[in-house]
Design an enzyme around this catalytic site. Structure first.
Site, PDB file in Angstrom:
ATOM      1  N   SER A   1     154.761  75.292  24.926  1.00  0.00           N
ATOM      2  CA  SER A   1     153.509  75.093  24.190  1.00  0.00           C
ATOM      3  C   SER A   1     152.505  74.326  25.034  1.00  0.00           C
ATOM      4  O   SER A   1     152.856  73.409  25.780  1.00  0.00           O
ATOM      5  CB  SER A   1     153.767  74.319  22.892  1.00  0.00           C
ATOM      6  OG  SER A   1     152.531  73.975  22.296  1.00  0.00           O
TER       7      SER A   1
ATOM      8  N   THR B   1     155.288  76.678  14.267  1.00  0.00           N
ATOM      9  CA  THR B   1     154.920  78.040  14.667  1.00  0.00           C
ATOM     10  C   THR B   1     156.125  78.954  14.534  1.00  0.00           C
ATOM     11  O   THR B   1     157.149  78.563  13.967  1.00  0.00           O
ATOM     12  CB  THR B   1     154.275  78.078  16.067  1.00  0.00           C
ATOM     13  OG1 THR B   1     153.674  79.359  16.255  1.00  0.00           O
ATOM     14  CG2 THR B   1     155.276  77.819  17.178  1.00  0.00           C
TER      15      THR B   1
ATOM     16  N   LYS C   1     157.233  79.664  10.360  1.00  0.00           N
ATOM     17  CA  LYS C   1     156.049  79.545   9.497  1.00  0.00           C
ATOM     18  C   LYS C   1     156.341  79.925   8.040  1.00  0.00           C
ATOM     19  O   LYS C   1     155.759  79.366   7.119  1.00  0.00           O
ATOM     20  CB  LYS C   1     154.921  80.426  10.035  1.00  0.00           C
ATOM     21  CG  LYS C   1     154.214  79.839  11.255  1.00  0.00           C
ATOM     22  CD  LYS C   1     153.143  80.796  11.738  1.00  0.00           C
ATOM     23  CE  LYS C   1     152.030  80.053  12.436  1.00  0.00           C
ATOM     24  NZ  LYS C   1     150.907  80.916  12.806  1.00  0.00           N
TER      25      LYS C   1
ATOM     26  N   ASN D   1     151.361  76.309   9.049  1.00  0.00           N
ATOM     27  CA  ASN D   1     151.428  75.980  10.480  1.00  0.00           C
ATOM     28  C   ASN D   1     151.445  74.472  10.719  1.00  0.00           C
ATOM     29  O   ASN D   1     151.388  74.039  11.866  1.00  0.00           O
ATOM     30  CB  ASN D   1     150.345  76.701  11.294  1.00  0.00           C
ATOM     31  CG  ASN D   1     148.939  76.197  11.030  1.00  0.00           C
ATOM     32  OD1 ASN D   1     148.711  75.402  10.116  1.00  0.00           O
ATOM     33  ND2 ASN D   1     147.989  76.655  11.812  1.00  0.00           N
TER      34      ASN D   1
ATOM     35  N   ALA E   1     148.072  93.633  10.466  1.00  0.00           N
ATOM     36  CA  ALA E   1     148.330  93.145   9.109  1.00  0.00           C
ATOM     37  C   ALA E   1     149.543  92.215   9.110  1.00  0.00           C
ATOM     38  O   ALA E   1     150.286  92.144   8.141  1.00  0.00           O
ATOM     39  CB  ALA E   1     148.543  94.323   8.166  1.00  0.00           C
ATOM     40  N   GLY E   2     149.735  91.487  10.229  1.00  0.00           N
ATOM     41  CA  GLY E   2     150.860  90.554  10.329  1.00  0.00           C
ATOM     42  C   GLY E   2     150.471  89.174   9.807  1.00  0.00           C
ATOM     43  O   GLY E   2     149.514  89.030   9.032  1.00  0.00           O
TER      44      GLY E   2
ATOM     45  N   ARG F   1     148.958  99.690  12.352  1.00  0.00           N
ATOM     46  CA  ARG F   1     149.844 100.767  12.815  1.00  0.00           C
ATOM     47  C   ARG F   1     150.716 101.246  11.666  1.00  0.00           C
ATOM     48  O   ARG F   1     150.914 102.440  11.472  1.00  0.00           O
ATOM     49  CB  ARG F   1     150.698 100.212  13.969  1.00  0.00           C
ATOM     50  CG  ARG F   1     151.706 101.151  14.536  1.00  0.00           C
ATOM     51  CD  ARG F   1     152.415 100.499  15.692  1.00  0.00           C
ATOM     52  NE  ARG F   1     153.172  99.286  15.300  1.00  0.00           N
ATOM     53  CZ  ARG F   1     153.904  98.574  16.131  1.00  0.00           C
ATOM     54  NH1 ARG F   1     153.967  98.907  17.413  1.00  0.00           N
ATOM     55  NH2 ARG F   1     154.561  97.508  15.710  1.00  0.00           N
TER      56      ARG F   1
ATOM     57  N   PRO G   1     150.595 101.575   7.962  1.00  0.00           N
ATOM     58  CA  PRO G   1     149.568 101.433   6.929  1.00  0.00           C
ATOM     59  C   PRO G   1     150.062 100.762   5.660  1.00  0.00           C
ATOM     60  O   PRO G   1     149.272 100.113   4.956  1.00  0.00           O
ATOM     61  CB  PRO G   1     149.121 102.881   6.670  1.00  0.00           C
ATOM     62  CG  PRO G   1     150.089 103.756   7.355  1.00  0.00           C
ATOM     63  CD  PRO G   1     150.818 102.959   8.379  1.00  0.00           C
TER      64      PRO G   1
ATOM     65  N   LEU H   1     142.367  87.568  19.064  1.00  0.00           N
ATOM     66  CA  LEU H   1     143.279  86.445  18.819  1.00  0.00           C
ATOM     67  C   LEU H   1     144.156  86.146  20.024  1.00  0.00           C
ATOM     68  O   LEU H   1     144.638  85.031  20.202  1.00  0.00           O
ATOM     69  CB  LEU H   1     144.157  86.709  17.581  1.00  0.00           C
ATOM     70  CG  LEU H   1     143.632  86.060  16.285  1.00  0.00           C
ATOM     71  CD1 LEU H   1     142.260  86.587  15.930  1.00  0.00           C
ATOM     72  CD2 LEU H   1     144.598  86.250  15.145  1.00  0.00           C
TER      73      LEU H   1
HETATM   74  N1  LIG Z   1     144.377  82.428  18.925  1.00  0.00           N
HETATM   75  C1  LIG Z   1     145.133  81.869  17.999  1.00  0.00           C
HETATM   76  O1  LIG Z   1     144.913  80.724  17.577  1.00  0.00           O
HETATM   77  C2  LIG Z   1     146.268  82.667  17.400  1.00  0.00           C
HETATM   78  C3  LIG Z   1     146.910  82.210  16.217  1.00  0.00           C
HETATM   79  C4  LIG Z   1     147.939  82.996  15.665  1.00  0.00           C
HETATM   80  C5  LIG Z   1     148.325  84.187  16.304  1.00  0.00           C
HETATM   81  N2  LIG Z   1     147.701  84.576  17.446  1.00  0.00           N
HETATM   82  C6  LIG Z   1     148.066  85.839  18.113  1.00  0.00           C
HETATM   83  O2  LIG Z   1     147.928  86.895  17.166  1.00  0.00           O
HETATM   84  C7  LIG Z   1     148.845  87.935  17.481  1.00  0.00           C
HETATM   85  C8  LIG Z   1     149.621  88.348  16.221  1.00  0.00           C
HETATM   86  O3  LIG Z   1     150.393  87.269  15.751  1.00  0.00           O
HETATM   87  P1  LIG Z   1     151.132  87.380  14.329  1.00  0.00           P
HETATM   88  O4  LIG Z   1     151.791  86.060  14.102  1.00  0.00           O
HETATM   89  O5  LIG Z   1     150.231  87.916  13.301  1.00  0.00           O
HETATM   90  O6  LIG Z   1     152.268  88.472  14.649  1.00  0.00           O
HETATM   91  P2  LIG Z   1     153.040  89.401  13.598  1.00  0.00           P
HETATM   92  O7  LIG Z   1     153.133  88.740  12.274  1.00  0.00           O
HETATM   93  O8  LIG Z   1     154.284  89.810  14.303  1.00  0.00           O
HETATM   94  O9  LIG Z   1     152.092  90.703  13.418  1.00  0.00           O
HETATM   95  C9  LIG Z   1     151.861  91.568  14.487  1.00  0.00           C
HETATM   96  C10 LIG Z   1     150.813  92.617  14.083  1.00  0.00           C
HETATM   97  O10 LIG Z   1     150.486  93.354  15.262  1.00  0.00           O
HETATM   98  C11 LIG Z   1     150.829  94.719  15.062  1.00  0.00           C
HETATM   99  N3  LIG Z   1     151.375  95.237  16.317  1.00  0.00           N
HETATM  100  C12 LIG Z   1     152.378  94.713  17.048  1.00  0.00           C
HETATM  101  N4  LIG Z   1     152.598  95.465  18.145  1.00  0.00           N
HETATM  102  C13 LIG Z   1     151.707  96.483  18.091  1.00  0.00           C
HETATM  103  C14 LIG Z   1     151.447  97.597  18.921  1.00  0.00           C
HETATM  104  N5  LIG Z   1     152.143  97.804  20.042  1.00  0.00           N
HETATM  105  N6  LIG Z   1     150.472  98.470  18.565  1.00  0.00           N
HETATM  106  C15 LIG Z   1     149.753  98.267  17.443  1.00  0.00           C
HETATM  107  N7  LIG Z   1     149.961  97.232  16.593  1.00  0.00           N
HETATM  108  C16 LIG Z   1     150.929  96.354  16.934  1.00  0.00           C
HETATM  109  C17 LIG Z   1     151.823  94.754  13.959  1.00  0.00           C
HETATM  110  O11 LIG Z   1     151.757  96.023  13.345  1.00  0.00           O
HETATM  111  P3  LIG Z   1     153.002  96.642  12.493  1.00  0.00           P
HETATM  112  O12 LIG Z   1     152.880  96.077  11.103  1.00  0.00           O
HETATM  113  O13 LIG Z   1     152.770  98.114  12.552  1.00  0.00           O
HETATM  114  O14 LIG Z   1     154.263  96.213  13.198  1.00  0.00           O
HETATM  115  C18 LIG Z   1     151.298  93.631  13.056  1.00  0.00           C
HETATM  116  O15 LIG Z   1     150.200  94.068  12.293  1.00  0.00           O
HETATM  117  C19 LIG Z   1     149.733  87.404  18.615  1.00  0.00           C
HETATM  118  O16 LIG Z   1     149.232  87.915  19.838  1.00  0.00           O
HETATM  119  C20 LIG Z   1     149.533  85.920  18.529  1.00  0.00           C
HETATM  120  O17 LIG Z   1     149.732  85.294  19.783  1.00  0.00           O
HETATM  121  C21 LIG Z   1     146.684  83.845  18.004  1.00  0.00           C
END
Ligand SMILES: NC(=O)c1ccc[n+]([C@@H]2O[C@H](COP(=O)([O-])OP(=O)(O)OC[C@H]3O[C@@H](n4cnc5c(N)ncnc54)[C@H](OP(=O)(O)O)[C@@H]3O)[C@@H](O)[C@H]2O)c1
Length: 312
Positions: free
Chosen positions: A58, A103, A107, A128, A167-168, A190, A192, A257
């Site tokens: 981190s 994290t 979470k 978080n 939609a994660g 991806r 829906p 993000l």
């Molecule tokens: N900047 C910041 O402060 C911050 C804070 C939080 C998170 N983030 C970033 O946000 C991103 C998502 O985090 P999360 O916690 O939401 O993850 P998550 O809960 O695992 O959700 C991942 C999302 O991305 C989609 N996805 C994953 N691989 C894909 C691919 N190859 N093609 C198309 N869609 C794909 C997934 O779709 P499916 O439903 O189809 O699997 C889902 O909608 C990460 O990169 C994380 O580092 C940044």
């Protein structure tokens, strides 16, 4: 007594010469290491811990500890290696730890062990950070408010249609916060069914679909936000963007993000098309600023935190 399930890795993390490495300038790192040498730990020092799979990598220890030092607060922010979450949360209570940053993968998993949730964390269904108030553990979520503040540095939000890609967990936090900020939402994913479930959790006016709906959605959206790992180092899709460059218009605000790299293929294309950019680092900064306020109850030293993070 320190629970064997809580292994504070404070000593290695502070003695490692690379503890501040992720942040950029040698001058900043040097000044921070000088400050840490002058830290006074005493019987009143309040501990803020961190639970997450990224506890060894981190980038946030330097950020929070520099902010703590800048304000002369008697806190210390340290990583914990968690091998049993339930026992680790019991350790927070028994050791009187003041707060914990959370994290992945905790979470959602930590929710059953908490006493209460802030209303936004309740709606998002994930936290978080956790604050220990008189041995009541209360969960909060600053991802949505951090994202909103990052966007508001570049644009107003009320009435601006947003196309959310993904939609994660992160998308869920953003969707609630953006909806509260008055943004009509379209959620594309991806899978829906996940977009549909999130849309339905927010309200009947939220549109949803898969990426085949992107061209139609972008004719009405002024803000596009990538909440997926596409474009991230290590994702296997480093070179990709979910948005064809031809769909981007100069009037659009494009938010990413992903923080590594700072400029993803989506942001590179958006920059070339003359869009307004919002970097993932700005959300990371603001969600941390909001956390710091909750951890300590005092006004965060944003300029210090920004400097440690290396600016934009
Ligand atoms: N900047 C910041 O402060 C911050 C804070 C939080 C998170 N983030 C970033 O946000 C991103 C998502 O985090 P999360 O916690 O939401 O993850 P998550 O809960 O695992 O959700 C991942 C999302 O991305 C989609 N996805 C994953 N691989 C894909 C691919 N190859 N093609 C198309 N869609 C794909 C997934 O779709 P499916 O439903 O189809 O699997 C889902 O909608 C990460 O990169 C994380 O580092 C940044």
């Amino acid at each position: 007594m320190i629970s064997p399930t809580l292994r504070p890795s404070l000593a290695p993390s502070l003695s490692r010469s690379n503890w501040a490495q992720p942040f950029p300038t040698a001058a900043v790192a040097h000044s921070m290491s000088m400050r840490f040498r002058m830290m006074h730990i005493n019987g009143h020092t309040k501990l803020i811990g961190f639970f997450g799979s990224t506890y060894q990598t981190s980038k946030m220890y330097a950020l929070y500890n520099s902010a703590i030092q800048a304000l002369g607060l008697n806190y210390l922010y340290v990583p914990f290696a968690v091998d049993d979450l339930q026992q680790a949360v019991a350790g927070v209570r028994h050791l009187g730890i003041a707060a914990i940053g959370i994290t992945i993968p905790y979470k959602v998993a930590i929710l059953p062990y908490l006493d209460a949730l802030d209303p936004m964390a309740q709606r998002i269904g994930a936290v978080n950070l956790v604050i220990n108030r008189d041995n009541r553990l209360i969960g909060y979520n600053t991802d949505g408010s951090g994202a909103v503040q990052a966007l508001q540095e570049q644009t107003s939000l009320q009435g601006k249609p947003v196309c959310l890609l993904g939609a994660g967990g992160a998308a869920r936090a953003l969707a609630f916060a953006l909806s509260d900020a008055g943004c009509p939402l379209t959620i594309l994913n991806r899978t829906p069914s996940a977009a549909q479930a999130l849309a339905q959790a927010i309200g009947p006016t939220v549109a949803w679909g898969d990426y085949s709906a992107l061209p139609a959605s972008l004719t009405t959206s002024t803000i596009i936000i990538n909440t997926t790992p596409v474009g991230m180092v290590g994702s296997g899709r480093e070179a990709d963007s979910l948005v064809p460059s031809a769909l981007l218009e100069p009037s659009m605000v494009v938010m990413e993000l992903v923080t590594n790299p700072r400029e993803t293929p989506l942001l590179q294309a958006a920059s070339q098309r003359g869009c307004t950019l919002v970097y993932g680092q700005r959300m990371l900064l603001w969600q941390a600023v909001h956390k710091f306020q909750l951890y300590t109850g005092v006004e965060p030293p944003v300029a210090v935190m920004e400097q440690v993070m290396g600016g934009e």
